[in-house]
Design an enzyme around this catalytic site. Structure first.
Site, short mmCIF file in Angstrom:
data_model
loop_
_atom_site.label_atom_id
_atom_site.label_comp_id
_atom_site.label_asym_id
_atom_site.label_seq_id
_atom_site.Cartn_x
_atom_site.Cartn_y
_atom_site.Cartn_z
N CYS A 1 -6.85 -6.90 1.31
CA CYS A 1 -6.02 -5.94 0.59
C CYS A 1 -4.84 -5.56 1.49
O CYS A 1 -5.03 -5.06 2.59
CB CYS A 1 -6.84 -4.70 0.23
SG CYS A 1 -5.87 -3.26 -0.25
N CYS B 1 -4.63 -1.86 2.46
CA CYS B 1 -5.69 -1.55 3.42
C CYS B 1 -5.36 -2.16 4.79
O CYS B 1 -5.64 -1.55 5.83
CB CYS B 1 -7.03 -2.08 2.93
SG CYS B 1 -7.48 -1.52 1.27
#
Length: 471
Positions: A395, A398
């Site tokens: 991600c 993230c």
């Protein structure tokens, strides 16, 4: 009294009693919900002379408001990062397809001119360095006679010297893959990234980079078969470690807890054609920190968050002399704002220094000198490895916040264990300082602490929400 009236009164009494019992049950349930998450998150912290309540009060009243104002300034909101580094550990690495995982980089015109690397004017000291270099070239300095191979070797030596002081890997800001990201427009929040892919990241960190032998089973490891161990074996092993390795695990656990708090506090609660509603997801918070739902692990994680807070707060207190130098500026090309932000920065650091119960880092690496040096080097290399694992996060959002927070913690550790170099700064020249921080390190240091500070502040919100919870 007629039977009908008696029956009516009896029925009313029964209803009133039922309502009262229901009210008591709800109050008890709500109280127990908060109790199960926070009952152990109180009092003195292990390996510290500080308590949770002192940190809560100091952070929420003194640190948090000033820090948030500072982080909204241009110098700290724009972070240059390479989100396209390949994963150095796994070949079956893919990218997240969820729309909330995406990161929107800045366009050329959105970044203040003073921050762009081409301007090379981060501070007055940098300008003086350029002048010195120009004078040296005019005087026919020795560097002019060096071969390309020798010059390249000197650059590699300098790079090695810089990296040897660091506890984390930094991105090459001159790489064409590196881009500026506005952190305020790409906030850390729940993206939907979860499951085996996310577990593999944390499993690699805990199982391979926390000094833990494979024979010791970590509680609630989602990628391991149930060994029947209730966690006692793990904590018996942890308490038997030297204070440095125990501190290392607690820092990683505290960072993990902080990230989970952010994801629970900025959760996508509703999505429709008109708006996206982000807010506190109490159920998600309970899944991660409730004592019963986590088999006792949740409160331990929250206590480790406070340990991490103390480490990073101590680093801010120690780095004050570096930023007090008149030659240092938070340069963005906007003189009035830059001056105001430096004053705000110094005010924040003086507040940090005033904290009465700072962590004592001299207790770390204090044994036999040779053994302490070896342990410190292991500590440094292991944390560098964790910072490299961040390039394996699928991600992108993230990955962005994972890289920033590990770099920030790595910078805090660099500061804590560079006391002599920092103390020697007044006696060194601008062209050859005894201690140096890059802008990337400065931005990550304060934003990482901003995340920890926000987590501590959010715990107050979750305490209130859990206390009012109807079950």
């Amino acid at each position: 009294m007629p039977n009908s009236v008696h029956c009516q009164m009896t029925m009313k009494s029964f209803i009133l009693l039922a309502l009262l019992l229901s009210s008591v049950h709800k109050t008890t349930a709500a109280g127990s919900a908060a109790h199960r998450c926070f009952c152990q998150v109180t009092g003195n912290l292990d390996d510290c002379a500080c308590d949770v309540e002192t940190i809560d009060s100091f952070n929420n009243k003194e640190i948090f408001p000033k820090l948030q104002k500072l982080l909204s300034s241009d110098y700290f909101r724009f972070y240059k990062v390479n989100l396209n580094n390949p994963c150095p550990f796994w070949t079956d690495h893919s990218q997240c397809g969820l729309k909330y995982c995406a990161v929107k980089p800045c366009t050329e015109g959105e970044v203040p001119e003073g921050l762009k690397s081409s301007s090379y004017k981060y501070s007055e000291a940098a300008g003086q360095d350029i002048e010195e270099c120009e004078k040296a070239e005019k005087l026919g300095a020795v560097n002019g006679s060096l071969s390309d191979e020798t010059r390249q070797a000197l650059q590699e030596w300098k790079k090695h010297d810089d990296e040897s002081d660091r506890f984390c890997m930094l991105d090459d800001e001159d790489s064409p893959e590196s881009q500026y990201v506005d952190l305020l427009l790409n906030p850390e929040r729940f993206t939907g990234y979860r499951g085996p892919e996310a577990w593999r990241i944390w499993n690699s960190i805990y199982e391979e980079n926390c000094f833990k032998p494979y024979s010791v089973k970590r509680p609630l490891n989602p990628l391991a078969s149930n060994s029947g161990d209730d966690g006692q074996g793990f904590y018996h092993w942890l308490e038997g470690l030297c204070v440095e390795k125990r501190a290392f695990f607690r820092l990683i656990s505290g960072l993990h807890a902080s990230i989970n708090i952010h994801l629970s506090a900025r959760y996508l609660l509703d999505e429709n054609w008109f708006e996206l509603k982000w807010g506190h997801n109490v159920s998600e918070f309970q899944l991660r920190f409730d004592e019963e739902l986590t088999e006792g692990e949740g409160p331990k994680r929250l206590r480790n968050l406070y340990f991490l807070y103390l480490i990073e707060l101590r680093a801010l207190a120690k780095i004050l002399p570096y930023f007090e130098r008149p030659t240092f500026h938070l340069y963005t090309g906007q003189p009035t704002e830059d001056n105001e932000n430096k004053n705000l920065l110094l005010e924040l650091l003086h507040v940090a220094k005033s904290f009465p119960l700072h962590f004592d880092e001299t207790a770390l690496f204090a044994g036999n000198k040779k053994e302490a040096m070896k342990l410190k080097e292991d500590f440094k290399l292991t944390f560098k490895n964790i910072s490299r694992i961040m390039d394996c996060v699928e991600c992108f959002k993230c990955r962005l916040w994972g890289k920033l927070q590990t770099q920030g913690l790595g910078t805090a550790l660099k500061i804590l264990f560079s006391e002599r170099q920092i103390e020697a700064m007044p006696n060194t020249s601008n062209t050859n300082p005894s201690f140096q921080l890059s802008r990337q390190e400065i931005v990550s240091l304060f934003n990482a602490f901003g995340r920890i500070s926000t987590s501590v502040r959010e715990l107050e919100n979750f305490r209130s929400l859990l206390s009012n919870l109807k079950q």
